[in-house]
Design a protein around this motif. Structure first.
Motif, PDB file in Angstrom:
ATOM      1  N   MET A   1      32.466  45.973  42.453  1.00 26.63           N
ATOM      2  CA  MET A   1      32.240  45.227  41.244  1.00 26.63           C
ATOM      3  C   MET A   1      30.935  44.417  41.345  1.00 26.63           C
ATOM      4  N   LEU A   2      30.685  43.811  42.511  1.00 23.70           N
ATOM      5  CA  LEU A   2      29.472  43.025  42.712  1.00 23.70           C
ATOM      6  C   LEU A   2      28.233  43.876  42.483  1.00 23.70           C
ATOM      7  N   TRP A   3      28.182  45.029  43.138  1.00 21.10           N
ATOM      8  CA  TRP A   3      26.978  45.866  43.061  1.00 21.10           C
ATOM      9  C   TRP A   3      26.813  46.479  41.680  1.00 21.10           C
ATOM     10  N   ASP A   4      27.911  46.796  41.026  1.00 22.90           N
ATOM     11  CA  ASP A   4      27.832  47.295  39.661  1.00 22.90           C
ATOM     12  C   ASP A   4      27.221  46.227  38.759  1.00 22.90           C
ATOM     13  N   GLY A   5      27.583  44.984  38.969  1.00 22.91           N
ATOM     14  CA  GLY A   5      27.000  43.881  38.204  1.00 22.91           C
ATOM     15  C   GLY A   5      25.512  43.742  38.453  1.00 22.91           C
ATOM     16  N   TYR A   6      25.107  43.830  39.712  1.00 20.00           N
ATOM     17  CA  TYR A   6      23.677  43.792  40.030  1.00 20.00           C
ATOM     18  C   TYR A   6      22.943  44.931  39.329  1.00 20.00           C
ATOM     19  N   ARG A   8      23.711  46.667  36.671  1.00 17.94           N
ATOM     20  CA  ARG A   8      23.644  46.458  35.222  1.00 17.94           C
ATOM     21  C   ARG A   8      22.634  45.376  34.863  1.00 17.94           C
ATOM     22  N   CYS A   9      22.621  44.286  35.603  1.00 18.16           N
ATOM     23  CA  CYS A   9      21.663  43.200  35.333  1.00 18.16           C
ATOM     24  C   CYS A   9      20.229  43.665  35.532  1.00 18.16           C
TER      25      CYS A   9
END
Length: 133
Positions: A1-6, A8-9
């Motif tokens: 989830m953390l890396w997916d957020g990075y 996307r950002c």
């Protein structure tokens, strides 16, 4: 989830300096997290980005390459060589190489990095190009 957020950002079409700064100083400078962080935000996807370029992923690639100076050379070399195949990434790759040379935690391979630099398609008047060579 953390890396997916990075990821996307890093792909959004707005300023994300806080995100790239966090990658640079928190994830990429830390030798215990740099390999995973780099792989998750760029290394695992770079081949697809180069062979089937799309605007948002290329925006992410540019941003990650630019702040990748502290990532160990052994971790980023393959991604750098892959990015070399897409001229649109050359300016960002140049900034990553420059950061690898100048940053306190920067990491470059003395023989491989200049060879890579020689293959970049950049204007002759690119700022800092002559000094880096």
């Amino acid at each position: 989830m953390l890396w997916d957020g990075y990821r996307r950002c890093l792909e959004v079409d707005k300023e994300v300096e806080a995100v790239t700064y966090a990658l640079w100083v928190d994830r990429f400078e830390d030798r215990t997290t740099s390999a995973t962080a780099f792989a998750e935000v760029l290394g695992n996807d770079i081949e697809r980005m180069v062979t089937a370029p799309a605007q948002a992923p290329l925006r992410r690639a540019r941003r990650v390459l630019e702040c990748s100076g502290p990532v160990p050379w052994s971790v980023k070399e393959l991604a750098y060589r892959t990015a070399l195949r897409l001229p649109a990434l050359h300016p960002a790759l140049f900034r990553g190489l420059r950061a690898g040379f100048h940053d306190l935690y920067g990491d470059l391979e003395p023989a491989a990095a200049p060879a890579l630099l020689d293959h970049l398609d950049l204007p002759a008047d690119t700022r800092h190009l002559a000094e880096l060579r």
